[in-house]
Design an enzyme around this catalytic site. Structure first.
Site, short mmCIF file in Angstrom:
data_model
loop_
_atom_site.label_atom_id
_atom_site.label_comp_id
_atom_site.label_asym_id
_atom_site.label_seq_id
_atom_site.Cartn_x
_atom_site.Cartn_y
_atom_site.Cartn_z
N PHE A 1 -26.06 -22.44 -26.45
CA PHE A 1 -25.13 -22.75 -25.93
C PHE A 1 -24.78 -23.42 -24.42
O PHE A 1 -24.09 -21.97 -24.35
CB PHE A 1 -24.05 -23.83 -27.02
CG PHE A 1 -25.20 -24.09 -28.00
CD1 PHE A 1 -25.56 -25.05 -28.97
CD2 PHE A 1 -24.78 -23.48 -29.41
CE1 PHE A 1 -26.55 -25.81 -29.57
CE2 PHE A 1 -25.36 -23.32 -30.52
CZ PHE A 1 -26.41 -24.52 -30.73
N ASP A 2 -24.05 -24.72 -23.96
CA ASP A 2 -23.79 -23.99 -22.60
C ASP A 2 -22.36 -24.87 -22.48
O ASP A 2 -20.80 -24.31 -21.74
CB ASP A 2 -24.16 -25.36 -21.50
CG ASP A 2 -25.87 -24.01 -20.90
OD1 ASP A 2 -25.57 -23.22 -21.02
OD2 ASP A 2 -26.29 -25.48 -21.31
N VAL A 3 -21.54 -25.51 -23.56
CA VAL A 3 -20.98 -26.68 -23.77
C VAL A 3 -20.24 -26.49 -25.61
O VAL A 3 -21.50 -26.03 -26.52
CB VAL A 3 -21.17 -27.83 -23.51
CG1 VAL A 3 -19.39 -28.17 -23.55
CG2 VAL A 3 -21.68 -28.01 -21.99
#
Length: 307
Positions: free
Chosen positions: A22-24
């Site tokens: 995940f990035d967010v």
């Protein structure tokens, strides 16, 4: 059979694999970061850790009693660095919908607010006219004159076209009676969120959904709601932050709001924490409303991942 979530606490390899997906991270607040004014241990360090790993954080809360600037003040007071643009609350989501999507034509575009100053602040920012809310004139018992004025309409504002219900710490019969009369006369029925309870001080209290239930019972209508799990809120978050849903994880403590929000929104993952409303037995039940992809005992367990 629905696959049960993967338990990450204490498993460094699994935590690293999880974070790399995940990035967010969309973070619920009540029950995840704090309970009432009690900040859970290790939260500041955990958020710093996530940022150090290049993760973008968005604080997503159903609590409508505070505006985004108010929430930023709370975060700052608790030692959590943040930007007001990282905060997405149900009061803000409601105001955006009313002003930019619903766009009722004047003069029938005024909002009767059942709720606190957070709603008023966000409506004011969007230039939406409103009455009710924290008006001290409504914090009283209903009178015989009120019954007469509501019945003939003389006590009602003819420009009200929307009733917006949120968490109201001063709810009373007069406010409910006014909301009912406006809806009966054609006003649109909206709600900031439908949370049944509010976690605070290590226990639970009535939530915004408990405030709107009497109006639902009276009118037979279900309000359009803007808090989690409303996908109107998810669409607004995606539009604002330009996030990739497949690389986004929803973190929360409540199955029927946070986890369902992430699942219905098609996010890449959902993470449940056990510091709030929902417990393991809730998602292990046959009639579970939603099942997270992952869970930890507490958010600070994410720091168990090795750099």
């Amino acid at each position: 059979m629905t696959q049960l979530p993967k338990f990450l606490t204490g498993d460094s390899a699994a935590l690293n694999e999880f974070l790399d997906k995940f990035d967010v991270f969309l973070l619920d607040c009540d029950g995840v970061l704090w309970s009432g004014d009690h900040l859970f241990e290790g939260i500041v360090e955990t958020l710093e850790f996530l940022r150090s790993r290049g993760k973008r954080l968005v604080f997503v809360t159903n609590n409508s009693t505070k505006s985004r600037p108010d929430y930023q003040k709370k975060l700052t007071a608790l030692g959590i660095p943040s930007d007001v643009e990282e905060i997405f609350a149900s009061a803000y989501s409601s105001a955006i919908y009313i002003s930019r999507i619903l766009k009722l034509p004047a003069p029938k575009n005024k909002v009767f607010v059942i709720g606190e100053s957070g709603i008023e602040s966000e409506l004011r920012t969007e230039g939406v006219p409103f009455i009710g809310g924290t008006d001290p004139a409504l914090r009283r018992d209903i009178t015989p004159e009120d019954f007469s004025g509501l019945a003939d309409g003389s006590l009602l504002d003819p420009d009200v076209g929307i009733v917006l219900a949120g968490l109201d710490f001063h709810i009373n019969y007069l406010k409910l009676a006014m909301g009912f009369q406006y809806i009966q006369r054609g006003a649109k029925f909206l709600a900031t969120n439908l949370d049944s309870t509010l976690p605070m001080n290590h226990t639970f209290f009535p939530g915004a959904g408990s405030i709107s239930v009497p109006l639902v019972n009276m009118t037979g209508q279900t309000p359009l709601a803007f808090g989690k799990p409303s996908q109107a809120m998810m669409d607004a978050i995606e539009g604002k932050f330009k996030l990739d849903r497949a690389r986004t994880c929803m973190v929360g403590d409540r199955l029927n709001t946070d986890i369902q929000f992430g699942i219905q929104g098609g996010l890449g993952g959902t993470l449940a924490v056990l510091t709030g409303v929902s417990k393991k037995e809730h998602w292990e039940a046959k009639d579970a409303v939603a099942v997270p992809a992952y869970y930890v005992d507490k958010l600070s367990d994410l720091r168990g991942a090795t750099p």
